[in-house]
Design an enzyme around this catalytic site. Structure first.
Site, PDB file in Angstrom:
ATOM      1  N   ASN A  51     -10.188   0.072   0.589  1.00 22.31           N
ATOM      2  CA  ASN A  51      -8.728   0.106   0.490  1.00 22.31           C
ATOM      3  C   ASN A  51      -8.306  -0.492  -0.852  1.00 22.31           C
ATOM      4  OD1 ASN A  51      -5.974  -0.342   0.697  1.00 22.31           O
ATOM      5  ND2 ASN A  51      -6.064  -1.164   2.780  1.00 22.31           N
ATOM      6  N   CYS A  99       0.814  -1.229   0.000  1.00 17.94           N
ATOM      7  CA  CYS A  99       0.000   0.000   0.000  1.00 17.94           C
ATOM      8  C   CYS A  99       0.844   1.274   0.000  1.00 17.94           C
ATOM      9  CB  CYS A  99      -0.939   0.004   1.207  1.00 17.94           C
ATOM     10  SG  CYS A  99      -2.004  -1.432   1.252  1.00 17.94           S
ATOM     11  N   HIS A 126      -3.097   7.195   2.906  1.00 17.49           N
ATOM     12  CA  HIS A 126      -3.579   5.904   2.422  1.00 17.49           C
ATOM     13  C   HIS A 126      -4.947   5.640   3.062  1.00 17.49           C
ATOM     14  CE1 HIS A 126      -3.946   1.814   1.364  1.00 17.49           C
ATOM     15  NE2 HIS A 126      -3.584   1.310   2.523  1.00 17.49           N
TER      16      HIS A 126
END
Ligand SMILES: CC(C)(COP(=O)(O)OP(=O)(O)OC[C@H]1O[C@@H](n2cnc3c(N)ncnc32)[C@H](O)[C@@H]1OP(=O)(O)O)[C@@H](O)C(=O)NCCC(=O)NCCS
Length: 357
Positions: free
Chosen positions: A278, A111, A248
Site C-alpha cells: 500500500n 489514500c 486503491h
C-alpha cells in the site's frame, strides 16, 4: 465545450525491495500470513525524500504528454508523508523539476488523495482557469512505521505516480462522474498523531502510525463498493460498461470484495499489490501507468477509480480514456543510485523503536 483529459502518465518506484522474508527478521510475522491475509509479497523502501519520488514520476508524466516542465500551470501533489510541514512538498518538487513560477500545493486526503487531486485538476481546467495541471501522488510511508507493530509494518511501501491533465475541446473522454467523501467521526481508526499543533507535546513529536485494521477493513469494502456503484450510475452507465476497475491497493481481500460487490470479474480489476504493498495516494497512478504499459487500457475504455483511506476518506471516479495509450516521449529522469538494502534503510526506524522479534 471545454473538457480535460489525461495526456501523460509516469511512476517512480525506489529500488530497495523489502520482502516478506525480510519482515520475518524484523517483526513477529510470516510470509504465509502476509500473503494470504493481504496479497502483498514485497514493497519498496525509499532512500530519498518524498519530493524526489514526486519529481521523477512528474518528469516522466510530463515527457509522456510530450511537454516541457515549463508548460505546466499548477503542480498538485497528493501526499500524507510530506518532506516537512512548511513549505509544501509540491514546491520542493516544482523546483526540482525545473518548473518556473507555476502554482504548487499539497493535498492530503490520505489514500484517496490521487482521486481528490485528479478531480480538482479536472474542475480547474474545465472552468477555463488553467490549461495544464501536473497531478502527482508520492509517499514515503515507511517513515511512520514502527517495526514492533506487525499490524502496520507489513502493509505499507513507498512510491509515486503522476499524470498530466490538459484541456481539450473533445467532449467525450475524461472524467464522467466523481464522488469525494469523508467520515471524520472515524478519524482515529487510522492516524498518525503529532507533527502538528494538536495534542502532542513538542518533545514527543515523532509519532507512528496507529491502525485498527479490522474496523478499517469493514468500512473500506462498504465505501469503495458503494461509491463505485454511485459513480457508474451517475455517469449513466451500467456495470457491463466498465472495462477496468483500478482500486486503491490496500489489501487483496478488500479489492476482491469490492469487485464482487459491483459485479466485476477478476480480469476487469487491475491488481499490483503483490509488488508494492500500500503506497497510499500513489497506488492508483502507479497502477494506471502499469495498466497502460501492459496494454490493459484501450481508446474509449471506461475505467473506474476507487479509493479509501485515513480520515476516513473515500473517493471514486468514472473515467473514459481518450484515444492515445502510448507515451509521446520518455524522460531520462532517474533517482540517485543507491546500494543500500531495504533493511539497511530501515535502521533509523529500528534504532528508534526496536524490532518486533
Ligand atoms: C490489517 C489486516 C491485514 C489484518 O487482517 P485481519 O484478517 O483483520 O486480522 P486481525 O487483525 O483480525 O488479526 C488476526 C490474527 O492475526 C494476527 N496478526 C495481525 N497482524 C499479523 C501479522 N502481520 N503477522 C502475523 N499475524 C498477525 C493478530 O494478532 C490476530 O491474532 P490472534 O487471532 O491470535 O489474536 C486487515 O484488517 C486489513 O487489511 N485492514 C485494512 C487495513 C488497511 O487497508 N489500511 C490502510 C487503509 S488505506
Amino acid at each position: 465545450m471545454r473538457n480535460a483529459v489525461i495526456t501523460g502518465w509516469g511512476k517512480c518506484l525506489p529500488p530497495a525491495v523489502l520482502t516478506n522474508a525480510d519482515l520475518e527478521t524484523l517483526t513477529d510475522t510470516s510470509d504465509e500470513w502476509i500473503s494470504t491475509r493481504t496479497g502483498i509479497k514485497e514493497r519498496r523502501i525509499s532512500h530519498v525524500d518524498t519530493s524526489d519520488l514526486a519529481t521523477v514520476a512528474g518528469l516522466r508524466a510530463i515527457a509522456a504528454a510530450g511537454l516541457e516542465p515549463d508548460d505546466i500551470d499548477l503542480v498538485l501533489l497528493a501526499t500524507c508523508t510530506p518532506d516537512g510541514l512548511v513549505p509544501s512538498t509540491a514546491v520542493r518538487a516544482q523546483h526540482k523539476m525545473g518548473i518556473g513560477g507555476a502554482g504548487a500545493m499539497d493535498l492530503n486526503a490520505t489514500c484517496s488523495g490521487f482521486i481528490y487531486a485528479l478531480t480538482t485538476a479536472d474542475q480547474m481546467i474545465e472552468t477555463g482557469a488553467l490549461d495544464r495541471v501536473l497531478v502527482i501522488a508520492a509517499e514515503k510511508l515507511h517513515f511512520w512505521i514502527d517495526f514492533t507493530d506487525r499490524s502496520t509494518s507489513v502493509l505499507f511501501g513507498d512510491g509515486a505516480g503522476a499524470v498530466v491533465v490538459e484541456a481539450t475541446d473533445d467532449p467525450k473522454p475524461g472524467l464522467l462522474s466523481f464522488e469525494l467523501g469523508a467520515d471524520g467521526s472515524a478519524a482515529d481508526i487510522l492516524c498518525v498523531h503529532g507533527g502538528g499543533t494538536a495534542g502532542v507535546p513538542r518533545r514527543e513529536q515523532y509519532q507512528t502510525m496507529h491502525m485498527e485494521g479490522p474496523a478499517v477493513f469493514r468500512r473500506a469494502v462498504e465505501v469503495m463498493g458503494d461509491a463505485s456503484e454511485r459513480v457508474i450510475a451517475a455517469a449513466g452507465l451500467e456495470r457491463k460498461d466498465v472495462c477496468l476497475l483500478i482500486p486503491h491497493q490496500a489489501n487483496i481481500r478488500i479489492i476482491d470484495a469490492t469487485a464482487r460487490r459491483i459485479g466485476l470479474a477478476p480480469e476487469q480489476v487491475y491488481v499490483n499489490i503483490a509488488s508494492y504493498g500500500n503506497t497510499s495516494a500513489a497506488t492508483i497512478p502507479i497502477a494506471l501507468a502499469e495498466a497502460l504499459e501492459e496494454g490493459r487500457v484501450s481508446a474509449g475504455d471506461v475505467i473506474v477509480f476507487a479509493a479509501f483511506g485515513g480520515g476516513l476518506t473515500w473517493a471514486a471516479a468514472a473515467y473514459r480514456w481518450p484515444s492515445r495509450t502510448e507515451p509521446l516521449g520518455v524522460s531520462d529522469a532517474e533517482l540517485p543510485q543507491t546500494d543500500a538494502t531495504a533493511v539497511e534503510l530501515l535502521e533509523p526506524n529500528i534504532a528508534l523503536h526496536g524490532k518486533g522479534v
